[in-house]
Design a protein around this motif. Structure first.
Motif, PDB file in Angstrom:
ATOM      1  N   UNK A  56       0.819  -1.218   0.000  1.00 27.25           N
ATOM      2  CA  UNK A  56       0.000   0.000   0.000  1.00 27.25           C
ATOM      3  C   UNK A  56       0.853   1.268   0.000  1.00 27.25           C
ATOM      4  N   UNK A  57       2.104   1.152  -0.453  1.00 30.99           N
ATOM      5  CA  UNK A  57       3.043   2.280  -0.416  1.00 30.99           C
ATOM      6  C   UNK A  57       3.180   2.851   0.987  1.00 30.99           C
ATOM      7  N   UNK A  58       2.941   2.015   2.017  1.00 29.56           N
ATOM      8  CA  UNK A  58       2.879   2.526   3.381  1.00 29.56           C
ATOM      9  C   UNK A  58       3.738   1.751   4.369  1.00 29.56           C
ATOM     10  N   UNK A  59       3.822   0.443   4.250  1.00 28.99           N
ATOM     11  CA  UNK A  59       4.630  -0.315   5.200  1.00 28.99           C
ATOM     12  C   UNK A  59       5.485  -1.348   4.471  1.00 28.99           C
ATOM     13  N   UNK A  60       6.586  -1.687   5.136  1.00 27.57           N
ATOM     14  CA  UNK A  60       7.614  -2.541   4.541  1.00 27.57           C
ATOM     15  C   UNK A  60       7.656  -3.876   5.262  1.00 27.57           C
ATOM     16  N   UNK A  61       7.730  -4.956   4.507  1.00 25.52           N
ATOM     17  CA  UNK A  61       7.895  -6.302   5.056  1.00 25.52           C
ATOM     18  C   UNK A  61       8.892  -7.069   4.205  1.00 25.52           C
ATOM     19  N   UNK A  62       9.210  -8.273   4.645  1.00 23.28           N
ATOM     20  CA  UNK A  62      10.052  -9.160   3.869  1.00 23.28           C
ATOM     21  C   UNK A  62       9.264 -10.363   3.404  1.00 23.28           C
ATOM     22  N   UNK A  63       9.889 -11.185   2.601  1.00 23.04           N
ATOM     23  CA  UNK A  63       9.269 -12.408   2.125  1.00 23.04           C
ATOM     24  C   UNK A  63      10.331 -13.327   1.548  1.00 23.04           C
ATOM     25  N   UNK A  64       9.923 -14.545   1.228  1.00 21.97           N
ATOM     26  CA  UNK A  64      10.846 -15.549   0.692  1.00 21.97           C
ATOM     27  C   UNK A  64      10.295 -16.137  -0.602  1.00 21.97           C
ATOM     28  N   UNK A  65      11.139 -16.231  -1.610  1.00 26.36           N
ATOM     29  CA  UNK A  65      10.756 -16.908  -2.849  1.00 26.36           C
ATOM     30  C   UNK A  65      10.786 -18.414  -2.591  1.00 26.36           C
ATOM     31  N   UNK A  66       9.662 -19.098  -2.781  1.00 31.81           N
ATOM     32  CA  UNK A  66       9.636 -20.554  -2.572  1.00 31.81           C
ATOM     33  C   UNK A  66       9.346 -21.310  -3.869  1.00 31.81           C
ATOM     34  N   UNK A  67       9.079 -20.590  -4.946  1.00 35.51           N
ATOM     35  CA  UNK A  67       8.836 -21.212  -6.239  1.00 35.51           C
ATOM     36  C   UNK A  67       8.822 -20.149  -7.323  1.00 35.51           C
ATOM     37  N   UNK A  68       8.766 -20.574  -8.570  1.00 39.40           N
ATOM     38  CA  UNK A  68       8.779 -19.620  -9.684  1.00 39.40           C
ATOM     39  C   UNK A  68       7.624 -18.625  -9.610  1.00 39.40           C
ATOM     40  N   UNK A  69       6.535 -19.003  -8.957  1.00 38.19           N
ATOM     41  CA  UNK A  69       5.342 -18.158  -8.923  1.00 38.19           C
ATOM     42  C   UNK A  69       4.863 -17.809  -7.523  1.00 38.19           C
ATOM     43  N   UNK A  70       5.726 -18.029  -6.480  1.00 41.36           N
ATOM     44  CA  UNK A  70       5.210 -17.901  -5.119  1.00 41.36           C
ATOM     45  C   UNK A  70       6.209 -17.250  -4.154  1.00 41.36           C
ATOM     46  N   UNK A  71       5.640 -16.374  -3.311  1.00 37.38           N
ATOM     47  CA  UNK A  71       6.337 -15.756  -2.187  1.00 37.38           C
ATOM     48  C   UNK A  71       5.622 -16.189  -0.908  1.00 37.38           C
ATOM     49  N   UNK A  72       6.389 -16.499   0.131  1.00 33.57           N
ATOM     50  CA  UNK A  72       5.832 -16.799   1.453  1.00 33.57           C
ATOM     51  C   UNK A  72       6.163 -15.640   2.386  1.00 33.57           C
ATOM     52  N   UNK A  73       5.139 -15.153   3.122  1.00 35.72           N
ATOM     53  CA  UNK A  73       5.346 -14.021   4.019  1.00 35.72           C
ATOM     54  C   UNK A  73       4.365 -14.128   5.188  1.00 35.72           C
ATOM     55  N   UNK A  74       4.146 -13.030   5.903  1.00 33.05           N
ATOM     56  CA  UNK A  74       3.280 -13.033   7.080  1.00 33.05           C
ATOM     57  C   UNK A  74       1.916 -12.428   6.758  1.00 33.05           C
ATOM     58  N   UNK A  75       0.887 -12.971   7.387  1.00 35.11           N
ATOM     59  CA  UNK A  75      -0.472 -12.470   7.155  1.00 35.11           C
ATOM     60  C   UNK A  75      -0.648 -11.058   7.682  1.00 35.11           C
ATOM     61  N   UNK A  76       0.059 -10.703   8.764  1.00 37.72           N
ATOM     62  CA  UNK A  76      -0.127  -9.337   9.272  1.00 37.72           C
ATOM     63  C   UNK A  76       0.498  -8.301   8.335  1.00 37.72           C
ATOM     64  N   UNK A  77       1.287  -8.763   7.360  1.00 32.30           N
ATOM     65  CA  UNK A  77       1.791  -7.866   6.314  1.00 32.30           C
ATOM     66  C   UNK A  77       0.753  -7.682   5.201  1.00 32.30           C
ATOM     67  N   UNK A  78       0.134  -8.761   4.785  1.00 26.75           N
ATOM     68  CA  UNK A  78      -0.733  -8.736   3.599  1.00 26.75           C
ATOM     69  C   UNK A  78      -2.221  -8.638   3.917  1.00 26.75           C
TER      70      UNK A  78
END
Length: 259
Positions: A56-78
């Motif tokens: 939302x151009x407002x908060x920053x989080x991280x994530x992990x690439x787990x496949x060609x089409x997928x990122x894994x991250x936290x629900x409180x980010x998304x």
């Protein structure tokens, strides 16, 4: 009745003794949140699976690439995000090899745990942009107690510091949940949680939410950054992650990824 009241009072006192937690993305900082405290600068290509998420151009989080089409991250980010810009292959936070923009329709939020998936356009892998493997189903009961792992993210090196843009990493040791429960209580530390020790102020912190915790010995993604103590990232209290082995079925159900 007096016995009951005494027991109730003890229960209330015991519950109040546990440390409160806060999501790392909500730890206040002077700029867009994001930090690893007392870590070390990452060299280019050290953690090619790590992505930056500007939501939302407002908060920053991280994530992990787990496949060609997928990122894994936290629900409180998304969970409340309408859109996100994903930074791939960045060591300097906003100087990515490339970026992708995704809509909330591409975000799959877990309804009962602080973990989520982001569907992305196909990404080819190479030295600076690559996936990290999940633990195998054979390791689903491995608690990784005592294992050393590395967490990476962007941000300052101590509480309240200005936030550098260079990717930071920190080496942390997994602790047994029975030890972590003593700090946060069983209401916070369930089977889905993995905790790490944070000696000498070394910890994940604001903006590292959703980022990776990867084992040294097997290079497997075992944690998704979830919470730190409300007393501060340098308090010495454990940091908490979603335990990836607990969610292998859920991840496989939505992505088809399994080992």
């Amino acid at each position: 009745m007096k016995v009951f009241l005494t027991i109730l009072a003890l229960a209330v006192a015991s519950a109040s003794a546990f440390e409160e937690v806060v999501h790392p993305k909500d730890v206040k900082a002077s700029k867009i949140e994001g930090r690893i405290t007392n870590g070390y600068p990452a060299y280019e290509g050290k953690a090619p699976y790590t992505v930056g998420l500007l939501l939302n151009n407002a908060w920053w989080c991280g994530g992990s690439i787990i496949g060609h089409n997928w990122i894994l991250t936290a629900e409180h980010c998304t969970g409340s995000a309408e859109f996100a810009t994903i930074y791939f292959g960045a060591t300097w936070r906003t100087n990515a090899v490339f970026t992708h923009w995704v809509h909330r329709n591409d975000m799959i939020n877990h309804h009962a745990a602080d973990i989520s998936l982001i569907r992305i356009p196909h990404v080819d892998f190479w030295q600076q942009v690559n996936k990290v493997e999940l633990p195998s189903f054979n390791d689903r009961y491995n608690d990784y107690n005592g294992h050393w792992a590395v967490a990476c993210g962007w941000g300052g090196t101590y509480d309240g510091s200005p936030l550098p843009d260079w990717l930071q990493c920190v080496d942390l040791q997994v602790m047994h949940n029975s030890e972590c429960v003593q700090t946060y209580g069983s209401g916070t530390v369930g089977e889905n949680i993995l905790c790490v020790r944070t000696p000498d102020g070394k910890s994940t912190c604001g903006g590292d939410s959703g980022g990776p915790l990867v084992t040294h010995d097997s290079n497997k993604l075992i944690g998704v950054t979830n919470f730190v103590s409300s007393a501060g990232c340098q308090s010495g209290h454990p940091s908490g992650f979603q335990r990836v082995t607990y969610h292998l079925d859920w991840i496989n159900q939505h992505t088809g990824i399994a080992y």
